[in-house]
Scaffold this motif. Sequence first.
Motif, PDB file in Angstrom:
ATOM      1  N   UNK A 165      11.935  13.626 -22.100  1.00  0.00           N
ATOM      2  CA  UNK A 165      10.820  13.871 -23.016  1.00  0.00           C
ATOM      3  C   UNK A 165      11.271  13.988 -24.449  1.00  0.00           C
ATOM      4  N   UNK A 166      12.368  14.711 -24.679  1.00  0.00           N
ATOM      5  CA  UNK A 166      12.888  14.862 -26.037  1.00  0.00           C
ATOM      6  C   UNK A 166      13.417  13.529 -26.556  1.00  0.00           C
ATOM      7  N   UNK A 167      14.112  12.780 -25.697  1.00  0.00           N
ATOM      8  CA  UNK A 167      14.605  11.458 -26.092  1.00  0.00           C
ATOM      9  C   UNK A 167      13.437  10.546 -26.464  1.00  0.00           C
ATOM     10  N   UNK A 168      12.416  10.529 -25.620  1.00  0.00           N
ATOM     11  CA  UNK A 168      11.263   9.680 -25.902  1.00  0.00           C
ATOM     12  C   UNK A 168      10.552  10.078 -27.171  1.00  0.00           C
ATOM     13  N   UNK A 169      10.375  11.394 -27.375  1.00  0.00           N
ATOM     14  CA  UNK A 169       9.693  11.858 -28.585  1.00  0.00           C
ATOM     15  C   UNK A 169      10.477  11.477 -29.832  1.00  0.00           C
ATOM     16  N   UNK A 170      11.800  11.629 -29.766  1.00  0.00           N
ATOM     17  CA  UNK A 170      12.604  11.232 -30.922  1.00  0.00           C
ATOM     18  C   UNK A 170      12.535   9.740 -31.178  1.00  0.00           C
ATOM     19  N   UNK A 171      12.562   8.955 -30.106  1.00  0.00           N
ATOM     20  CA  UNK A 171      12.507   7.497 -30.264  1.00  0.00           C
ATOM     21  C   UNK A 171      11.156   7.031 -30.792  1.00  0.00           C
ATOM     22  N   UNK A 172      10.092   7.754 -30.460  1.00  0.00           N
ATOM     23  CA  UNK A 172       8.743   7.339 -30.848  1.00  0.00           C
ATOM     24  C   UNK A 172       8.215   8.052 -32.091  1.00  0.00           C
ATOM     25  N   UNK A 173       9.014   8.954 -32.671  1.00  0.00           N
ATOM     26  CA  UNK A 173       8.495   9.825 -33.727  1.00  0.00           C
ATOM     27  C   UNK A 173       7.972   9.061 -34.935  1.00  0.00           C
ATOM     28  N   UNK A 174       8.551   7.901 -35.228  1.00  0.00           N
ATOM     29  CA  UNK A 174       8.143   7.156 -36.425  1.00  0.00           C
ATOM     30  C   UNK A 174       7.066   6.116 -36.140  1.00  0.00           C
ATOM     31  N   UNK A 175       6.596   6.021 -34.899  1.00  0.00           N
ATOM     32  CA  UNK A 175       5.585   5.010 -34.586  1.00  0.00           C
ATOM     33  C   UNK A 175       4.262   5.233 -35.335  1.00  0.00           C
ATOM     34  N   UNK A 176       3.773   6.481 -35.450  1.00  0.00           N
ATOM     35  CA  UNK A 176       2.561   6.653 -36.260  1.00  0.00           C
ATOM     36  C   UNK A 176       2.760   6.190 -37.701  1.00  0.00           C
ATOM     37  N   UNK A 177       3.934   6.481 -38.271  1.00  0.00           N
ATOM     38  CA  UNK A 177       4.224   6.035 -39.628  1.00  0.00           C
ATOM     39  C   UNK A 177       4.279   4.522 -39.702  1.00  0.00           C
ATOM     40  N   UNK A 178       4.860   3.880 -38.677  1.00  0.00           N
ATOM     41  CA  UNK A 178       4.921   2.427 -38.664  1.00  0.00           C
ATOM     42  C   UNK A 178       3.546   1.793 -38.600  1.00  0.00           C
ATOM     43  N   UNK A 179       2.670   2.344 -37.739  1.00  0.00           N
ATOM     44  CA  UNK A 179       1.322   1.799 -37.630  1.00  0.00           C
ATOM     45  C   UNK A 179       0.552   1.960 -38.937  1.00  0.00           C
ATOM     46  N   UNK A 180       0.620   3.162 -39.519  1.00  0.00           N
ATOM     47  CA  UNK A 180      -0.087   3.409 -40.771  1.00  0.00           C
ATOM     48  C   UNK A 180       0.526   2.598 -41.911  1.00  0.00           C
ATOM     49  N   UNK A 181       1.863   2.579 -41.984  1.00  0.00           N
ATOM     50  CA  UNK A 181       2.537   1.839 -43.046  1.00  0.00           C
ATOM     51  C   UNK A 181       2.320   0.347 -42.953  1.00  0.00           C
ATOM     52  N   UNK A 182       2.227  -0.184 -41.719  1.00  0.00           N
ATOM     53  CA  UNK A 182       1.972  -1.614 -41.566  1.00  0.00           C
ATOM     54  C   UNK A 182       0.645  -2.020 -42.162  1.00  0.00           C
ATOM     55  N   UNK A 183      -0.398  -1.207 -41.932  1.00  0.00           N
ATOM     56  CA  UNK A 183      -1.699  -1.509 -42.510  1.00  0.00           C
ATOM     57  C   UNK A 183      -1.697  -1.427 -44.023  1.00  0.00           C
ATOM     58  N   UNK A 184      -1.061  -0.373 -44.558  1.00  0.00           N
ATOM     59  CA  UNK A 184      -1.016  -0.207 -46.016  1.00  0.00           C
ATOM     60  C   UNK A 184      -0.183  -1.315 -46.670  1.00  0.00           C
ATOM     61  N   UNK A 185       0.948  -1.685 -46.041  1.00  0.00           N
ATOM     62  CA  UNK A 185       1.798  -2.734 -46.607  1.00  0.00           C
ATOM     63  C   UNK A 185       1.095  -4.084 -46.599  1.00  0.00           C
ATOM     64  N   UNK A 186       0.379  -4.379 -45.512  1.00  0.00           N
ATOM     65  CA  UNK A 186      -0.353  -5.644 -45.460  1.00  0.00           C
ATOM     66  C   UNK A 186      -1.428  -5.699 -46.537  1.00  0.00           C
ATOM     67  N   UNK A 187      -2.080  -4.565 -46.805  1.00  0.00           N
ATOM     68  CA  UNK A 187      -3.077  -4.501 -47.875  1.00  0.00           C
ATOM     69  C   UNK A 187      -2.446  -4.678 -49.246  1.00  0.00           C
ATOM     70  N   UNK A 188      -1.288  -4.036 -49.441  1.00  0.00           N
ATOM     71  CA  UNK A 188      -0.684  -3.977 -50.782  1.00  0.00           C
ATOM     72  C   UNK A 188       0.176  -5.191 -51.106  1.00  0.00           C
ATOM     73  N   UNK A 189       1.004  -5.625 -50.162  1.00  0.00           N
ATOM     74  CA  UNK A 189       1.988  -6.681 -50.448  1.00  0.00           C
ATOM     75  C   UNK A 189       1.654  -8.011 -49.788  1.00  0.00           C
ATOM     76  N   UNK A 190       0.692  -8.035 -48.902  1.00  0.00           N
ATOM     77  CA  UNK A 190       0.339  -9.259 -48.205  1.00  0.00           C
ATOM     78  C   UNK A 190       0.980  -9.328 -46.836  1.00  0.00           C
ATOM     79  N   UNK A 191       0.362 -10.061 -45.961  1.00  0.00           N
ATOM     80  CA  UNK A 191       0.793 -10.138 -44.572  1.00  0.00           C
ATOM     81  C   UNK A 191       2.136 -10.835 -44.424  1.00  0.00           C
TER      82      UNK A 191
END
Length: 422
Positions: free
Chosen positions: A352-378
Motif C-alpha cells: 500500500x505504501x509503495x503503491x501510494x508513493x508510486x501514484x502520488x503524482x498522478x493527480x498532479x499529472x492529470x491536472x497539469x496535462x490539462x493546463x499544459x494543453x491549454x497553455x502550450x498546445x497539445x
Amino acid sequence: MSAPPRRWGPLLGLLVGHTVSLTGNMLTFIALPLYVLAETGSPAATGLTGAFAAAPVVLGGALGGVLVDRIGYRRASVLADLVSCATVAAIPLLDATVGLPFWALLALVFASGLLDTPGQTARTSLLPEAATAARVPIERAIGWFEATERGSRLLGAPVAGLLVATLGALPVLAVDAATFAVSALVVALLVPRGMRPAGSAQEEPGGYWHNFAAGVRFLAREPLLRAVVLLVLVTNCFDATKSSVLLPLVAARELGGATAFGLLVGAMGGGALAGSLLFSAVGHRLPRRATFVTTFAIAGGPPFWALAAAPPLPVMLAVFTVSGLAAGAINPLINAVKLERVPAHMRARVYGVVGAGAWAAMPLGALGGGLAADRFGLTATLLTVGTAYVLVVLVPLLGGPWRRMGRPATAPEKRPDLAPAG
C-alpha cells in the motif's frame, strides 16, 4: 507422504475477479473523460476530473494496506468491489433523476476510487498462497496476474469505446457498476475465507498507526524499493497526463472520438497482454535491470511521440501495440522484486505504501496535462512529456541501488537486512 491435492479455485478466483474488476475500471477510464469533455468542452475540467480519480488511489493505497492486513484479504477485495459498484452506479442514477452537478460527479469519482487500491492490494497479497495451492511457480502466477490487467485493457477499452459511441457514456458507467458486483461474487465464492499469509497483521500487537508506521519504516530502509517508487512516481505522473487528458483530447479532436480512444487503449493493452504472457514464459532467463530499462523506454516515450505526429490511426495502433508489448514486462518485474523483498506478514501495508508513493503524482499529472494543453498546445505538451519520460527511465543504468535488482538467494523472511520493521 503424498503431496496435497492441487487446488485451482483460489488462483482462478483471484485471476477472474481481478480481470472483471479491472475491466470495470477500464469502462470508467474510457467513459468518464469523454462524458466530461462532452458536458464541459474543457481540457482543464477533464484534467480536474482525472485528478479526483487519481487522488483516492494514492490515499487508499497509503492508508488502506494496514486495514487489508487486519480485516483479511478476501474480505477487503469483496468490500472494495461492492463500494465501487455503489458509487459508480450512483453517477448515471443521479443524472437520470435529480441531476448531477459537476461537484457531485467529482465527489462520486473520488469515493469510487478510495477502496479500489486496497482491493487490488488484497488480491495481489494473496497471490503467493493461491499459487502454492495450485502448485504453480510464483513467476508464472505473477505473469498470469499481470496478464489479467493487460487483458482487461484489451477487452474493456475497445468495448467501452464502442459502447460510448453507440449508447453514450452514462449507460457504460451502469455496465461498469455491474462488473464490480460480479468481481465481488467471484472472489467470495472461489477464494477460501481462511486464506492469508502466516503471521498476519491481524495477529500482531499494536494499533493501526503502529502497523502503518512499520510499513513506512520498512520501505524507508529498503533502497531498491525506494528507487522503484521514485522512478514510477515520475513515470506515472507522465502516464496520467496521457491517459486522463492528452489521449482523450487527440481522440476527440483528430481521430473521431470514443471508438479511436478505445482502440488505442485496447492496442496498448493487447500488446501488454502478450508481453506479460511472454515474460511469464522467459522472464526468469532475462537480466532484470537491462530488461526493465529497455522495456520501460519503449513503453513510455513512443506513444506520446506518435500522438504528437498524428499519423493515420493504423500507424498509431501499431506504435501502441509495440509499446504495450514492452510494457508487459514492467509490472511483473516490479512485483517479483516486491514479493522477494517484503516479508509475507507485511505485504499489504508495504504494498500500500509503495503503491501510494508510486501514484502520488498522478493527480498532479492529470491536472497539469490539462493546463499544459491549454497553455502550450497539445503537440508541444506531448513531445515534451514523451522525451522527459525516456530520459527518466534511463536512470537505473547509473547503478546504485538498482544493482540489487537481481534475483536474491534467500527468501525475504530469512534475510537479515529485510527483517520486519517495528
